[in-house]
Design a protein around this motif. Structure first.
Motif, PDB file in Angstrom:
ATOM      1  N   TYR A 168       0.844  -1.206   0.000  1.00 40.74           N
ATOM      2  CA  TYR A 168       0.000   0.000   0.000  1.00 40.74           C
ATOM      3  C   TYR A 168       0.872   1.246   0.000  1.00 40.74           C
TER       4      TYR A 168
ATOM      5  N   ASP B 285       0.977   4.400   2.257  1.00 42.46           N
ATOM      6  CA  ASP B 285       0.436   4.902   3.528  1.00 42.46           C
ATOM      7  C   ASP B 285       0.665   6.405   3.616  1.00 42.46           C
TER       8      ASP B 285
ATOM      9  N   GLY C 163       3.486   0.914   2.508  1.00 42.08           N
ATOM     10  CA  GLY C 163       2.947   0.082   3.583  1.00 42.08           C
ATOM     11  C   GLY C 163       2.459  -1.249   3.061  1.00 42.08           C
ATOM     12  N   GLY C 164       1.511  -1.810   3.768  1.00 40.51           N
ATOM     13  CA  GLY C 164       1.011  -3.148   3.434  1.00 40.51           C
ATOM     14  C   GLY C 164       1.661  -4.156   4.364  1.00 40.51           C
ATOM     15  N   ASN C 165       0.868  -5.116   4.844  1.00 44.11           N
ATOM     16  CA  ASN C 165       1.398  -6.039   5.863  1.00 44.11           C
ATOM     17  C   ASN C 165       2.678  -6.735   5.428  1.00 44.11           C
TER      18      ASN C 165
ATOM     19  N   ASN D 191       5.626  -4.310   4.734  1.00 35.91           N
ATOM     20  CA  ASN D 191       6.322  -3.928   5.961  1.00 35.91           C
ATOM     21  C   ASN D 191       7.154  -5.086   6.508  1.00 35.91           C
TER      22      ASN D 191
ATOM     23  N   SER E  83      -3.692   3.916   2.035  1.00 34.27           N
ATOM     24  CA  SER E  83      -4.274   4.018   3.380  1.00 34.27           C
ATOM     25  C   SER E  83      -4.079   5.422   3.917  1.00 34.27           C
TER      26      SER E  83
ATOM     27  N   ILE F 250      -6.696   3.247  10.697  1.00 34.40           N
ATOM     28  CA  ILE F 250      -6.395   3.096   9.265  1.00 34.40           C
ATOM     29  C   ILE F 250      -7.676   3.078   8.439  1.00 34.40           C
TER      30      ILE F 250
ATOM     31  N   GLY G 119       2.332  -0.828  11.487  1.00 32.61           N
ATOM     32  CA  GLY G 119       3.183  -1.949  11.069  1.00 32.61           C
ATOM     33  C   GLY G 119       3.860  -2.666  12.225  1.00 32.61           C
TER      34      GLY G 119
ATOM     35  N   ASP H 176       3.219  -6.309  11.792  1.00 32.91           N
ATOM     36  CA  ASP H 176       3.973  -6.813  10.637  1.00 32.91           C
ATOM     37  C   ASP H 176       5.445  -7.026  11.027  1.00 32.91           C
TER      38      ASP H 176
END
Ligand code: FRU
Length: 348
Positions: free
Chosen positions: A17, A19, A44-46, A49, A107, A120, A305, A308
């Motif tokens: 993502y 962020d 970002g993004g699980n 990260n 996000s 978020i 995060g 993550d």
């Protein structure tokens, strides 16, 4: 003594993502207008990260597998991929999706200085999830060819397609492969989670999922006891909930000696795991709970995060062959460092 074992390769499958993190003094009330103290744009993004963290832990080579819009998303795709490359994370096995109206998932995040919470609001911006057929055709055969020692981690996004990818990977797996899955979304049913995890070795289950599903898994008085659990000073009900899920998974296990290690981060309290206990025949028959306390953090600066980061450190530790207790401690330690600073740089 030199280590003759091949280094592990980590392939993390899931979302990336953009962020936009707005730091505010305190979380605003509805229909108010406030000023942010700072605004930061970050990839970002699980798994994005987690990949950035894993790469710093010197556990092996790291790659991200996921999906981006083919139109470049007004430069957002390059921004996200460049950020992963800056952490030495490879990205070439991603899928590019055609379509004019789609954009890069984004996000909008409010990070409260008063409490350290992060709220978020995310959007896929029309981009679909990674296609299971693409994974089976373009990604899995290459991983089989190139990586005898592999940790393949899936973010549980769309349960159906991720379940298919995990099952395919389980069928194709080489002896030294480990598969893990993250179950974050509380809306996944216990049945969907069990299907998702059928071929996995390690499951990361979120606190939100456990809280939402405790009543369904435990029944009876669970709903009222669940409220006590939300006080955050007791994770016994959470362990019972996960144990009930683990019990169902054992009952359904096709591979006799297999057993999932269940990992759950419990915020400021720490984390726990359930590991399989084997009978004399080597078959996993029940689970044993392991707990680790969170590391002390003076002030929460940036919690985006944190989970993550925890996952990445647990994966790196388990891949190195340590037990669940030590892996949880490593997870809490690195996640503690992360929340005490902004961003993901310099976590080792
Ligand atoms: C944090 C995070 C953010 C991202 C959002 C996606 O865990 O991965 O980086 O925007 O969650 O749901």
């Amino acid at each position: 003594m030199s280590d003759s074992r091949a280094k592990c390769h980590f392939a993390l499958v899931g979302g990336v993502y953009i962020d936009e993190i707005h730091e505010v003094a305190a979380y605003p009330s509805e229909d108010s207008a406030i000023r942010a103290a700072s605004v930061q744009r970050r990839r970002g993004g699980n798994v994005g990260n987690s990949a950035a963290v894993l790469s710093q832990l010197d556990a092996g080579s790291v790659e991200w597998v996921g999906v981006v819009p083919a139109n470049g998303g007004d430069g957002a795709v390059a921004f996200a991929l460049d950020s992963l490359h800056a952490y030495n994370v490879r990205t070439e096995r991603h899928e590019r999706v055609q379509g004019e109206a789609i954009g890069m998932p984004t996000s909008m995040i409010l990070s409260s200085r008063a409490t350290g919470s992060r709220t978020i609001v995310s959007s896929r911006r029309g981009l679909r999830e990674l296609c299971a057929e693409y994974f089976s055709r373009e990604v899995l055969p290459a991983l089989v060819r190139e990586h005898p020692v592999l940790w393949l981690h899936f973010e549980g996004r769309e349960p159906g397609s991720v379940a298919r990818m995990v099952a395919e990977a389980d069928r194709a797996r080489l002896a030294a492969w480990r598969l893990s899955v993250e179950v974050e979304k509380p809306t996944f049913t216990p049945e969907a989670v069990l299907t998702l995890l059928a071929g996995a070795d390690v499951a990361f289950v979120s606190r939100e999922w456990v809280l939402r599903n405790a009543a369904a898994l435990l029944g009876g008085e669970a709903a009222s006891r669940q409220r006590q659990t939300e006080r955050l000073d007791d994770c016994h009900l959470a362990i019972a909930t996960l144990r009930a899920l683990a019990g169902r998974s054992l009952a359904a296990a096709k591979r006799g000696s297999a057993g999932v290690t269940w990992v759950c981060a419990w915020g400021a309290l720490g984390a726990f795991a359930l590991t399989g206990v084997r009978d004399e025949g080597g078959r996993v028959v029940e689970t044993c709970a392991v707990l680790a306390a969170a590391s002390a953090v003076e002030r929460v600066v940036d919690s985006v995060g944190a989970g993550d980061t925890f996952n990445a450190a647990v994966i790196a530790s388990l891949a190195a062959g340590v037990g669940a207790g030590e892996a949880l401690r490593a997870g809490c330690l690195v996640a503690g460092r992360k929340v005490a600073q902004a961003g993901f740089d310099g976590l080792t």
